[in-house]
Design a protein around this motif. Structure first.
Motif, PDB file in Angstrom:
ATOM      1  N   LEU A   1       0.859  -1.182   0.000  1.00  0.00           N
ATOM      2  CA  LEU A   1       0.000   0.000   0.000  1.00  0.00           C
ATOM      3  C   LEU A   1       0.894   1.230   0.000  1.00  0.00           C
TER       4      LEU A   1
ATOM      5  N   ASN B   1      -5.245   7.963   7.236  1.00  0.00           N
ATOM      6  CA  ASN B   1      -4.489   8.677   6.206  1.00  0.00           C
ATOM      7  C   ASN B   1      -4.959   8.255   4.814  1.00  0.00           C
ATOM      8  N   HIS B   2      -5.145   6.941   4.613  1.00  0.00           N
ATOM      9  CA  HIS B   2      -5.576   6.431   3.312  1.00  0.00           C
ATOM     10  C   HIS B   2      -6.967   6.931   2.955  1.00  0.00           C
TER      11      HIS B   2
ATOM     12  N   ILE C   1       1.337   5.269   0.279  1.00  0.00           N
ATOM     13  CA  ILE C   1       0.717   6.489   0.787  1.00  0.00           C
ATOM     14  C   ILE C   1       1.444   7.668   0.153  1.00  0.00           C
TER      15      ILE C   1
ATOM     16  N   LYS D   1      -4.911   3.787   8.206  1.00  0.00           N
ATOM     17  CA  LYS D   1      -6.253   3.722   7.629  1.00  0.00           C
ATOM     18  C   LYS D   1      -6.842   5.116   7.477  1.00  0.00           C
TER      19      LYS D   1
ATOM     20  N   ASN E   1      -6.840  10.669   1.953  1.00  0.00           N
ATOM     21  CA  ASN E   1      -6.312  10.841   0.600  1.00  0.00           C
ATOM     22  C   ASN E   1      -7.362  10.476  -0.451  1.00  0.00           C
ATOM     23  N   ASN E   2      -8.124   9.417  -0.202  1.00  0.00           N
ATOM     24  CA  ASN E   2      -9.172   9.028  -1.139  1.00  0.00           C
ATOM     25  C   ASN E   2     -10.276  10.074  -1.219  1.00  0.00           C
TER      26      ASN E   2
END
Length: 218
Positions: free
Chosen positions: A107, A152-153, A109, A150, A156-157
């Motif tokens: 994954l 942070n992801h 980032i 999680k 960003n999405n």
């Protein structure tokens, strides 16, 4: 600074294998991957990680999480030293938490949050202890780290999704500001409902698209 551990004798939900920051990263080549989950984040300089027939650049404030046993290699690029922070961990909860992260083999980032960036330097001293009670505290900190990943992801999405709404609106207004523009016309440009697109736009610009249009015309 780097701290490395032996695998704990007692089964743990999460345990730290190694942790460090301000680390001058040398080239690494792992045909069989690493035996633990591995987070690697660039502090300064830059590096490239080769994995799954891809070359991924890791600039400052970018990071990658790798599953165990995934073949990879990485090395510094440029003239500056590649300074990184890292956390390797494992435990009985790891596979379930990896599924929660929707982690495939890795994954990436692209923009690491300030909370995630500061996490390892702030908690490093808590990992410099192998007392059984300290190991439990470390397990809690690793869980917190995974939740920050999680968060942070997801952020960003959401930024990407917001751009798919605001960018077409801004482009449509710039191209058609002299013409009559309605919310329905903007909805056709974004492919989102009027209610949803206006809520997203107002959250980012503190005004509705039509209020923005009025300001733009002026």
């Amino acid at each position: 600074m780097r701290i490395a551990f032996n695998k704990p004798a007692e089964t743990m939900p999460l345990y730290c294998d190694s942790v460090g920051y301000d680390w001058n990263q040398p080239p690494i080549h792992r045909l069989n991957g690493y035996y633990a989950y591995h987070w690697l984040q660039t502090e300064s300089g830059a590096g490239v990680i080769n994995i799954d027939h891809q070359s991924i650049s890791l600039q400052a404030n970018q990071g990658i999480l790798l599953r165990p046993r995934v073949a990879h290699e990485y090395h510094p690029t440029g003239k500056e030293p590649w300074k990184v922070s890292f956390l390797t961990f494992n435990g009985t909860l790891c596979d379930s938490l990896a599924d929660f992260l929707k982690l495939a083999d890795f994954l990436v980032i692209d923009t690491v949050s300030p909370e995630l960036t500061s996490f390892i330097p702030e908690v490093l001293n808590e990992f410099n202890n192998n007392h059984p009670i300290a190991l439990l505290d470390q397990s809690v900190q690793i869980y917190k780290f995974i939740m920050l990943l999680k968060q942070n992801h997801l952020l960003n999405n959401h930024r990407y999704q917001d751009a798919t709404i605001t960018t077409p609106i801004l482009q449509y207004i710039a191209a058609h500001y002299a013409e009559p523009i309605t919310n329905d016309k903007l909805s056709k440009a974004t492919s989102y409902s009027v209610t949803y697109q206006n809520r997203v736009f107002k959250r980012l610009y503190d005004m509705t698209p039509l209020e923005y249009l009025t300001d733009y015309r002026m």
